[in-house]
Write an enzyme that holds these catalytic residues in place. Sequence first.
Site, PDB file in Angstrom:
ATOM      1  N   GLY A  14       0.835  -1.212   0.000  1.00  0.00           N
ATOM      2  CA  GLY A  14       0.000   0.000   0.000  1.00  0.00           C
ATOM      3  C   GLY A  14       0.863   1.253   0.000  1.00  0.00           C
ATOM      4  N   ARG A  75       0.932  -4.791  -5.852  1.00  0.00           N
ATOM      5  CA  ARG A  75       1.045  -6.067  -5.139  1.00  0.00           C
ATOM      6  C   ARG A  75       1.332  -7.107  -6.222  1.00  0.00           C
ATOM      7  NH1 ARG A  75      -0.789  -4.366   0.073  1.00  0.00           N
ATOM      8  NH2 ARG A  75      -2.367  -2.778  -0.136  1.00  0.00           N
ATOM      9  N   ASP A 106       5.007  -5.185   5.996  1.00  0.00           N
ATOM     10  CA  ASP A 106       5.483  -6.522   6.372  1.00  0.00           C
ATOM     11  C   ASP A 106       5.503  -7.507   5.204  1.00  0.00           C
ATOM     12  OD1 ASP A 106       2.748  -6.574   6.355  1.00  0.00           O
ATOM     13  OD2 ASP A 106       2.540  -7.795   8.155  1.00  0.00           O
ATOM     14  N   THR A 129       4.497   2.379   5.560  1.00  0.00           N
ATOM     15  CA  THR A 129       3.119   1.884   5.669  1.00  0.00           C
ATOM     16  C   THR A 129       2.379   2.751   6.684  1.00  0.00           C
ATOM     17  OG1 THR A 129       1.736   0.057   6.509  1.00  0.00           O
ATOM     18  CG2 THR A 129       3.992   0.109   7.292  1.00  0.00           C
ATOM     19  N   ILE A 130       1.109   3.008   6.430  1.00  0.00           N
ATOM     20  CA  ILE A 130       0.369   3.843   7.383  1.00  0.00           C
ATOM     21  C   ILE A 130       0.012   3.063   8.650  1.00  0.00           C
ATOM     22  CG2 ILE A 130      -0.594   5.338   5.591  1.00  0.00           C
ATOM     23  CD1 ILE A 130      -3.294   3.850   6.025  1.00  0.00           C
ATOM     24  N   ASP A 131       0.210   1.737   8.620  1.00  0.00           N
ATOM     25  CA  ASP A 131      -0.297   0.896   9.715  1.00  0.00           C
ATOM     26  C   ASP A 131       0.502   0.959  11.016  1.00  0.00           C
ATOM     27  OD1 ASP A 131      -2.293   0.028   8.066  1.00  0.00           O
ATOM     28  OD2 ASP A 131      -1.206  -1.738   7.385  1.00  0.00           O
ATOM     29  N   ASP A 133       2.727  -1.016  12.086  1.00  0.00           N
ATOM     30  CA  ASP A 133       2.708  -2.336  12.740  1.00  0.00           C
ATOM     31  C   ASP A 133       4.029  -3.095  12.612  1.00  0.00           C
ATOM     32  OD1 ASP A 133       2.512  -2.673  10.036  1.00  0.00           O
ATOM     33  OD2 ASP A 133       0.909  -4.148  10.095  1.00  0.00           O
ATOM     34  N   ARG A 158     -17.535  15.662  13.949  1.00  0.00           N
ATOM     35  CA  ARG A 158     -18.033  15.981  15.292  1.00  0.00           C
ATOM     36  C   ARG A 158     -18.918  17.232  15.278  1.00  0.00           C
ATOM     37  NH1 ARG A 158     -17.363  14.309  20.507  1.00  0.00           N
ATOM     38  NH2 ARG A 158     -15.347  13.283  20.484  1.00  0.00           N
ATOM     39  N   GLY A 174      -6.891  -0.374   9.585  1.00  0.00           N
ATOM     40  CA  GLY A 174      -6.227  -1.185  10.605  1.00  0.00           C
ATOM     41  C   GLY A 174      -6.847  -2.570  10.628  1.00  0.00           C
ATOM     42  N   ARG A 175      -6.417  -3.420   9.665  1.00  0.00           N
ATOM     43  CA  ARG A 175      -6.989  -4.779   9.599  1.00  0.00           C
ATOM     44  C   ARG A 175      -6.547  -5.616  10.780  1.00  0.00           C
ATOM     45  NH1 ARG A 175      -5.933  -4.634   3.840  1.00  0.00           N
ATOM     46  NH2 ARG A 175      -3.854  -5.326   4.389  1.00  0.00           N
ATOM     47  N   GLY A 189     -10.649  13.013  21.086  1.00  0.00           N
ATOM     48  CA  GLY A 189     -11.496  12.888  22.271  1.00  0.00           C
ATOM     49  C   GLY A 189     -12.679  11.965  22.033  1.00  0.00           C
ATOM     50  N   LYS A 217     -25.422  13.434  27.558  1.00  0.00           N
ATOM     51  CA  LYS A 217     -24.513  13.475  26.404  1.00  0.00           C
ATOM     52  C   LYS A 217     -25.348  13.100  25.188  1.00  0.00           C
ATOM     53  CE  LYS A 217     -19.613  12.831  26.535  1.00  0.00           C
ATOM     54  NZ  LYS A 217     -18.451  12.048  26.833  1.00  0.00           N
ATOM     55  N   ARG A 250     -25.130   7.308  12.974  1.00  0.00           N
ATOM     56  CA  ARG A 250     -24.664   7.478  11.590  1.00  0.00           C
ATOM     57  C   ARG A 250     -23.312   6.773  11.461  1.00  0.00           C
ATOM     58  NH1 ARG A 250     -29.057   8.956  10.927  1.00  0.00           N
ATOM     59  NH2 ARG A 250     -29.862  10.784   9.822  1.00  0.00           N
ATOM     60  N   ARG A 259      -4.884   7.214   3.177  1.00  0.00           N
ATOM     61  CA  ARG A 259      -3.602   6.871   2.570  1.00  0.00           C
ATOM     62  C   ARG A 259      -2.920   8.044   1.879  1.00  0.00           C
ATOM     63  NH1 ARG A 259      -1.886   2.087   2.537  1.00  0.00           N
ATOM     64  NH2 ARG A 259      -3.219   0.274   2.614  1.00  0.00           N
TER      65      ARG A 259
HETATM   66  P1  ATP Z   1       0.987  -2.613   3.571  1.00  0.00           P
HETATM   67  O1  ATP Z   1       1.357  -2.805   5.013  1.00  0.00           O
HETATM   68  O2  ATP Z   1       0.834  -1.202   3.213  1.00  0.00           O
HETATM   69  O3  ATP Z   1      -0.156  -3.488   3.121  1.00  0.00           O
HETATM   70  P2  ATP Z   1       2.818  -4.576   2.570  1.00  0.00           P
HETATM   71  O4  ATP Z   1       4.240  -4.493   2.159  1.00  0.00           O
HETATM   72  O5  ATP Z   1       2.524  -5.409   3.769  1.00  0.00           O
HETATM   73  O6  ATP Z   1       2.287  -3.102   2.714  1.00  0.00           O
HETATM   74  P3  ATP Z   1       1.674  -6.609   0.836  1.00  0.00           P
HETATM   75  O7  ATP Z   1       0.732  -6.512  -0.313  1.00  0.00           O
HETATM   76  O8  ATP Z   1       1.309  -7.506   1.959  1.00  0.00           O
HETATM   77  O9  ATP Z   1       1.955  -5.111   1.341  1.00  0.00           O
HETATM   78  O10 ATP Z   1       3.090  -7.101   0.271  1.00  0.00           O
HETATM   79  C1  ATP Z   1       3.697  -6.454  -0.829  1.00  0.00           C
HETATM   80  C2  ATP Z   1       4.240  -7.488  -1.784  1.00  0.00           C
HETATM   81  O11 ATP Z   1       5.269  -8.254  -1.150  1.00  0.00           O
HETATM   82  C3  ATP Z   1       3.243  -8.522  -2.276  1.00  0.00           C
HETATM   83  O12 ATP Z   1       2.423  -8.053  -3.320  1.00  0.00           O
HETATM   84  C4  ATP Z   1       4.161  -9.642  -2.740  1.00  0.00           C
HETATM   85  O13 ATP Z   1       4.662  -9.377  -4.033  1.00  0.00           O
HETATM   86  C5  ATP Z   1       5.320  -9.547  -1.736  1.00  0.00           C
HETATM   87  N1  ATP Z   1       5.128 -10.593  -0.719  1.00  0.00           N
HETATM   88  C6  ATP Z   1       4.302 -10.587   0.334  1.00  0.00           C
HETATM   89  N2  ATP Z   1       4.348 -11.762   0.993  1.00  0.00           N
HETATM   90  C7  ATP Z   1       5.219 -12.530   0.312  1.00  0.00           C
HETATM   91  C8  ATP Z   1       5.687 -13.878   0.456  1.00  0.00           C
HETATM   92  N3  ATP Z   1       5.263 -14.666   1.446  1.00  0.00           N
HETATM   93  N4  ATP Z   1       6.591 -14.342  -0.439  1.00  0.00           N
HETATM   94  C9  ATP Z   1       7.021 -13.562  -1.452  1.00  0.00           C
HETATM   95  N5  ATP Z   1       6.600 -12.299  -1.650  1.00  0.00           N
HETATM   96  C10 ATP Z   1       5.726 -11.798  -0.800  1.00  0.00           C
END
Ligand code: ATP
Length: 326
Positions: A14, A75, A106, A129-131, A133, A158, A174-175, A189, A217, A250, A259
Amino acid sequence: MNTIKKIGVLTSGGDAPGMNAAIRAIVRTAIYENLEVAGIFRGYQGLINGEMKSMKSHSVSNIIQRGGTILKSARSEEFRNSKGRKKAYQKLTKNNIDALVVIGGDGTFTGARIFEEEYDFPIIGLPGTIDNDLYGTDYTIGYDTAINTVVQAVDKIRDTADSHDRLFIIEVMGRDAGFIALRSGIATGAEKILVPESKTYMDNLIRLLKHDWRKNKTSGIIIVAEGDDSGGAFEVARRINEKFDQYETRISILGHIQRGGSPTAMDRVLASLLGYASIKSLLEGKHGVMVGQVNKEIIQTPFEKSIKHHRTINLELLEISRILAI
Ligand code: ATP
């Protein structure tokens, strides 16, 4: 002795605000160190397809303030299998690229780790990454901008919540992690914050809403992370309405606005420092690591650790947010 003469840089997964500032820092530090730079388009897929071009200092002019990524992101399913990775390796050798700098999350580092292992090819990672994590950095590039975007949006919502006596349930990204929800919830807040790291008990939530109602409230904000076990904003609203219909509810799903946008000063500085550090680290012979910043120090963390030792949110902050919302 350093044998690296040419590096490739790519953005993957992302997109995140600040990726451009990172690309700029990587390209300019590399040029300063007399390295050649190839910009690889569309992440690992672009690498497999050989989509790349030589980058000069002027190639990264006037991008530090821009959201998204000039190198595009994608991806790649193909990179997940060994055939795809073999093609990627062939493109790297064909173009005389000696090392890669990858900016992503990751998934990107998982792919980088596997590729390094298979081909003994040096790769350095930047947390983009914005996450927020990833283990090995206090903040990821893009996180601060994303939170500020959420805060601006929630502040506006608000106004309406207050004027019309409504309870807004706002879903943020945030999955798997509640970082965005927690920090933006504190900053706005929010009356309630629902995150994947803490089980959501709907009966408790409804009891608290009844309590708020008795205290006159008449409006409120609930921030829910998309991966919360409650099932997300629609499900939370449905279950509240089922048991307690005093509030007019709502729903607002903030979605992709989180993003984009111009990166905050904090993200630009972080991206610049980490981009610079990534080239310095490569030249010191380091690879297979993500560069990050912890307690204001630049550190390197092996990919394996940055992915598997997921950072957990500070649950104390959740407790503080509850106290501040009484
Ligand atoms: P974000 O946190 O923003 O989603 P990300 O790097 O985690 O970013 P992913 O789509 O999970 O985003 O991974 C990016 C790319 O990394 C995937 O499209 C794929 O090409 C590669 N990738 C992810 N997992 C694997 C894996 N197990 N083996 C090989 N390549 C991988």
